[in-house]
Design a protein around this motif. Structure first.
Motif, PDB file in Angstrom:
ATOM      1  N   ALA A 130       0.848  -1.197   0.000  1.00 38.42           N
ATOM      2  CA  ALA A 130       0.000   0.000   0.000  1.00 38.42           C
ATOM      3  C   ALA A 130       0.884   1.249   0.000  1.00 38.42           C
ATOM      4  CB  ALA A 130      -0.890  -0.014   1.228  1.00 38.42           C
ATOM      5  N   GLY A 131       0.349   2.313  -0.580  1.00 36.05           N
ATOM      6  CA  GLY A 131       1.015   3.613  -0.497  1.00 36.05           C
ATOM      7  C   GLY A 131       2.262   3.751  -1.347  1.00 36.05           C
ATOM      8  N   GLU A 132       2.468   2.841  -2.317  1.00 40.67           N
ATOM      9  CA  GLU A 132       3.619   3.006  -3.192  1.00 40.67           C
ATOM     10  C   GLU A 132       3.113   3.306  -4.600  1.00 40.67           C
ATOM     11  OE1 GLU A 132       6.530  -0.114  -2.870  1.00 40.67           O
ATOM     12  OE2 GLU A 132       6.511   0.021  -0.697  1.00 40.67           O
ATOM     13  N   THR A 133       3.879   4.082  -5.362  1.00 47.64           N
ATOM     14  CA  THR A 133       3.397   4.493  -6.679  1.00 47.64           C
ATOM     15  C   THR A 133       3.375   3.280  -7.607  1.00 47.64           C
ATOM     16  OG1 THR A 133       5.613   4.973  -7.426  1.00 47.64           O
ATOM     17  CG2 THR A 133       4.386   6.796  -6.429  1.00 47.64           C
ATOM     18  N   TRP A 134       2.503   3.343  -8.643  1.00 51.93           N
ATOM     19  CA  TRP A 134       2.420   2.212  -9.577  1.00 51.93           C
ATOM     20  C   TRP A 134       3.758   2.029 -10.287  1.00 51.93           C
ATOM     21  CZ3 TRP A 134       3.574   2.779 -14.662  1.00 51.93           C
ATOM     22  CH2 TRP A 134       3.548   4.070 -15.171  1.00 51.93           C
ATOM     23  N   LEU A 135       4.472   3.148 -10.486  1.00 49.20           N
ATOM     24  CA  LEU A 135       5.757   3.064 -11.187  1.00 49.20           C
ATOM     25  C   LEU A 135       6.737   2.225 -10.371  1.00 49.20           C
ATOM     26  CD1 LEU A 135       7.309   4.105 -13.642  1.00 49.20           C
ATOM     27  CD2 LEU A 135       8.045   6.057 -12.278  1.00 49.20           C
ATOM     28  N   LYS A 136       6.777   2.499  -9.053  1.00 45.25           N
ATOM     29  CA  LYS A 136       7.689   1.765  -8.181  1.00 45.25           C
ATOM     30  C   LYS A 136       7.316   0.274  -8.115  1.00 45.25           C
ATOM     31  CE  LYS A 136      10.154   2.544  -3.916  1.00 45.25           C
ATOM     32  NZ  LYS A 136      10.635   3.533  -3.010  1.00 45.25           N
ATOM     33  N   LYS A 137       5.994   0.016  -8.065  1.00 51.32           N
ATOM     34  CA  LYS A 137       5.557  -1.385  -7.978  1.00 51.32           C
ATOM     35  C   LYS A 137       5.884  -2.126  -9.276  1.00 51.32           C
ATOM     36  CE  LYS A 137       1.529  -0.299  -5.605  1.00 51.32           C
ATOM     37  NZ  LYS A 137       0.188  -0.462  -5.154  1.00 51.32           N
ATOM     38  N   ALA A 138       5.623  -1.448 -10.428  1.00 45.76           N
ATOM     39  CA  ALA A 138       5.879  -2.090 -11.716  1.00 45.76           C
ATOM     40  C   ALA A 138       7.378  -2.336 -11.860  1.00 45.76           C
ATOM     41  CB  ALA A 138       5.390  -1.197 -12.851  1.00 45.76           C
ATOM     42  N   PHE A 139       8.165  -1.360 -11.438  1.00 42.20           N
ATOM     43  CA  PHE A 139       9.610  -1.480 -11.540  1.00 42.20           C
ATOM     44  C   PHE A 139      10.110  -2.642 -10.673  1.00 42.20           C
ATOM     45  CE2 PHE A 139      13.879  -0.313 -10.108  1.00 42.20           C
ATOM     46  CZ  PHE A 139      14.497  -0.321 -11.341  1.00 42.20           C
ATOM     47  N   ALA A 140       9.554  -2.730  -9.442  1.00 45.43           N
ATOM     48  CA  ALA A 140       9.977  -3.806  -8.526  1.00 45.43           C
ATOM     49  C   ALA A 140       9.626  -5.164  -9.133  1.00 45.43           C
ATOM     50  CB  ALA A 140       9.302  -3.627  -7.171  1.00 45.43           C
ATOM     51  N   ALA A 141       8.419  -5.282  -9.727  1.00 41.10           N
ATOM     52  CA  ALA A 141       7.994  -6.571 -10.292  1.00 41.10           C
ATOM     53  C   ALA A 141       8.937  -6.980 -11.426  1.00 41.10           C
ATOM     54  CB  ALA A 141       6.559  -6.466 -10.800  1.00 41.10           C
ATOM     55  N   LEU A 142       9.264  -6.018 -12.297  1.00 38.27           N
ATOM     56  CA  LEU A 142      10.148  -6.311 -13.425  1.00 38.27           C
ATOM     57  C   LEU A 142      11.536  -6.718 -12.914  1.00 38.27           C
ATOM     58  CD1 LEU A 142      10.561  -6.177 -16.525  1.00 38.27           C
ATOM     59  CD2 LEU A 142      11.391  -3.845 -16.200  1.00 38.27           C
ATOM     60  N   PHE A 143      12.011  -5.961 -11.920  1.00 36.84           N
ATOM     61  CA  PHE A 143      13.340  -6.239 -11.388  1.00 36.84           C
ATOM     62  C   PHE A 143      13.427  -7.661 -10.849  1.00 36.84           C
ATOM     63  CE2 PHE A 143      15.807  -6.721  -7.507  1.00 36.84           C
ATOM     64  CZ  PHE A 143      17.068  -6.679  -8.077  1.00 36.84           C
ATOM     65  N   TYR A 144      12.426  -8.078 -10.035  1.00 40.26           N
ATOM     66  CA  TYR A 144      12.499  -9.414  -9.432  1.00 40.26           C
ATOM     67  C   TYR A 144      12.458 -10.498 -10.505  1.00 40.26           C
ATOM     68  CZ  TYR A 144      12.384  -7.782  -4.644  1.00 40.26           C
ATOM     69  OH  TYR A 144      12.720  -7.201  -3.457  1.00 40.26           O
ATOM     70  N   GLN A 145      11.663 -10.263 -11.578  1.00 45.91           N
ATOM     71  CA  GLN A 145      11.610 -11.228 -12.674  1.00 45.91           C
ATOM     72  C   GLN A 145      12.996 -11.426 -13.271  1.00 45.91           C
ATOM     73  OE1 GLN A 145       9.363 -13.153 -14.078  1.00 45.91           O
ATOM     74  NE2 GLN A 145       7.884 -12.609 -12.506  1.00 45.91           N
ATOM     75  N   ILE A 146      13.674 -10.286 -13.556  1.00 43.44           N
ATOM     76  CA  ILE A 146      14.983 -10.378 -14.218  1.00 43.44           C
ATOM     77  C   ILE A 146      16.005 -10.978 -13.248  1.00 43.44           C
ATOM     78  CG2 ILE A 146      16.871  -9.021 -15.242  1.00 43.44           C
ATOM     79  CD1 ILE A 146      14.803  -7.000 -16.175  1.00 43.44           C
ATOM     80  N   PHE A 147      16.014 -10.473 -12.020  1.00 46.41           N
ATOM     81  CA  PHE A 147      17.050 -10.881 -11.063  1.00 46.41           C
ATOM     82  C   PHE A 147      16.991 -12.387 -10.777  1.00 46.41           C
ATOM     83  CE2 PHE A 147      18.945 -11.053  -6.746  1.00 46.41           C
ATOM     84  CZ  PHE A 147      20.191 -10.527  -7.067  1.00 46.41           C
ATOM     85  N   ARG A 148      15.762 -12.894 -10.633  1.00 40.36           N
ATOM     86  CA  ARG A 148      15.627 -14.322 -10.322  1.00 40.36           C
ATOM     87  C   ARG A 148      16.149 -15.198 -11.447  1.00 40.36           C
ATOM     88  NH1 ARG A 148      11.584 -15.990  -6.519  1.00 40.36           N
ATOM     89  NH2 ARG A 148      10.697 -17.469  -7.948  1.00 40.36           N
ATOM     90  N   ARG A 149      16.027 -14.678 -12.686  1.00 40.05           N
ATOM     91  CA  ARG A 149      16.525 -15.477 -13.803  1.00 40.05           C
ATOM     92  C   ARG A 149      18.041 -15.465 -13.877  1.00 40.05           C
ATOM     93  NH1 ARG A 149      11.746 -14.867 -18.093  1.00 40.05           N
ATOM     94  NH2 ARG A 149      10.374 -15.289 -16.383  1.00 40.05           N
ATOM     95  N   LEU A 150      18.652 -14.381 -13.360  1.00 39.17           N
ATOM     96  CA  LEU A 150      20.096 -14.224 -13.520  1.00 39.17           C
ATOM     97  C   LEU A 150      20.904 -14.996 -12.493  1.00 39.17           C
ATOM     98  CD1 LEU A 150      20.481 -10.423 -14.306  1.00 39.17           C
ATOM     99  CD2 LEU A 150      20.584 -12.359 -15.847  1.00 39.17           C
TER     100      LEU A 150
END
Ligand code: UDP
Ligand code: MG
Length: 320
Positions: A130-150
Motif C-alpha cells: 500500500a502507499g507506493e506508486t504504480w511506477l515503483k511497484k511495476a519497476f519492482a515486479a520487473l526487477f524481481y523477474q529479471i534478477f531471479r533469472r540471472l
C-alpha cells in the motif's frame, strides 16, 4: 507471548531524517518487543540525518537502556547502514527493519517464532504494497523477474530488507565486504535454511520516501551487476546480431552492384541510419563494460564501507 529460544535479539533500524516517525516507531517497536519474553536491544543506525532524529534517539537512550545508537559520519546509503548495524549487533538473532513503519514491528514476534522452529533466515514477504506508486511497484515486479533469472539461488519475490537472521547468517554476511551491496540478494546468497512470513505493507506513517525511483534503479543495477556478468553477455549477443545483419547488408550491396553497376549512387539514408544505430549500440556496450570496470576500481581501493562518528549505549568493544 513469544519466547526467545536462546540468547537475545538485536533489532537493527537504519534511518535517515525520520524525526517525524521515530517516536511512533519506537513506541510500536517497544510494544512488540514486550510480546517477546527474553532480552533484546534496538540498534538505531543514523545514516547522516540532519533533522534532529539522531538527537531524539540519543535522548531516548538515556531513558531506555535497550536503545543503542550508531552515528555514521555521513550518509552512506541504506544498504551500508544495515551493514553497520549488523556489525555492531551481538544478538543470537538479528532483525532488520525500516524506521518508517512500512515494516510493522508487530510482525517481529512471528519472525522469532519461525526462528524458534529452527529456520536461520526468516523473510517478511509483502502481501500487499500500500502507499507506493504504480511506477515503483511495476519497476519492482520487473526487477524481481529479471534478477531471479540471472542468479542460481532462490530469491523470494516481494521480500524487502525486513527479515530475521540467525547469528550464523550474520557472521557469514559480515565476511562479505563488497561495496555495491544488495543485502537481500546477499542474505539469499549465503544460504542457510529459509522461510517466509507474509505481511501487509502499510504506507509510510510520516515523512517522505528516501528511495525515489532513480535510487531504486541504482539499487537494482547494483544488484544485477554485483551478482551477474550477464549484461556483458547481452551486449556481446547484440554485437553478434548486428554484425550478422552487417554481413547480409554487404552481400546484398555486392549483388546489387553486380546486377546494376551504373545504378547505385544514392543510399545516404541507409548509411546514416546504420552509423547512428551502430554508434548508439557501441556507446551502450562501452557504458556497460565501463560500469563493470568502475566496480572493479571501487573494490580495488578496499576502502572501509563506512565511518562511525559516535556510538551510544554499547558496552562491548567496537567491531574491527
Ligand atoms: N534510509 C537510510 N539511508 C538512506 C535512505 C534510506 O538509512 O540513504 C532508511 C530510511 O530512513 C528508512 C529505510 O532506510 O528507515 C527505508 O527507506 P525508505 O522508507 O525511504 O524507502 P522506501 O520504503 O520508500 O523504499
Ligand atoms: Mg519506506
Amino acid at each position: 507471548m513469544t519466547t526467545l529460544k536462546k540468547g537475545f535479539l538485536s533489532v537493527v533500524i537504519p534511518f535517515l531524517n525520520e524525526a517525524e516517525v521515530l517516536p511512533i516507531f519506537y513506541k510500536k517497536l517497544s510494544d512488540s518487543l514486550k510480546d517477546i519474553s527474553g532480552e533484546s536491544e534496538m540498534i538505531f543506525v543514523d545514516d547522516g540525518s540532519s533533522d534532529g532524529s539522531a538527537r531524539w534517539v540519543a535522548d531516548k537512550a538515556r531513558e531506555d537502556k535497550n536503545i543503542k545508537l550508531i552515528k555514521l559520519s555521513r550518509n552512506f546509503g541504506h544498504q551500508i547502514a544495515i551493514t553497520a548495524g549488523m556489525d555492531y549487533a551481538h544478538g543470537d538473532a538479528v532483525v532488520i527493519i525500516d524506521a518508517d513503519l512500512q515494516d510493522p514491528p508487530e510482525v517481529i514476534p512471528l519472525l522469532v517464532e519461525k526462528w524458534n522452529e529452527g529456520f536461520e533466515v526468516v523473510y517478511a514477504v509483502r502481501e500487499q504494497r500500500a502507499g507506493e506508486t504504480w511506477l515503483k511497484k511495476a519497476f519492482a515486479a520487473l526487477f524481481y523477474q529479471i534478477f531471479r533469472r540471472l542468479v542460481d539461488f532462490e530469491v523470494p519475490i516481494n521480500a524487502g530488507d525486513f527479515r530475521l537472521l540467525d547469528r550464523k547468517a550474520v557472521e557469514a554476511l559480515k565476511n562479505v565486504r563488497e561495496r555495491h551491496r544488495f543485502m537481500r540478494g546477499l542474505t539469499s546468497w549465503v544460504g542457510f535454511s529459509h522461510c517466509a512470513v507474509s505481511y501487509k505493507r502499510e504506507p509510510r506513517k510520516a515523512g517522505t520516501t528516501k528511495y525515489p525511483v532513480w535510487k531504486s534503479f541504482i539499487l537494482a543495477w547494483d544488484a544485477i551487476t554485483s551478482f551477474s556478468s550477464s549484461p556483458l553477455m547481452w551486449v556481446t549477443g547484440l554485437g553478434i546480431i548486428i554484425a550478422c545483419l552487417g554481413v547480409l547488408e554487404a552481400i546484398s550491396i555486392v549483388i546489387n552492384k553486380l546486377r546494376n553497376p551504373e545504378g547505385m549512387v544514392s543510399g545516404w539514408v541507409t548509411v546514416m541510419v546504420s552509423v547512428l544505430i551502430l554508434g548508439g549500440i557501441q556507446l551502450i556496450s562501452l557504458g556497460i563494460i565501463g560500469q563493470y570496470i568502475g566496480r572493479i576500481f571501487d573494490e580495488a581501493k578496499k576502502r572501509p564501507l563506512y565511518f562511525v562518528s559516535e556510538t551510544i549505549g554499547f558496552d562491548k568493544p567496537d567491531p574491527v
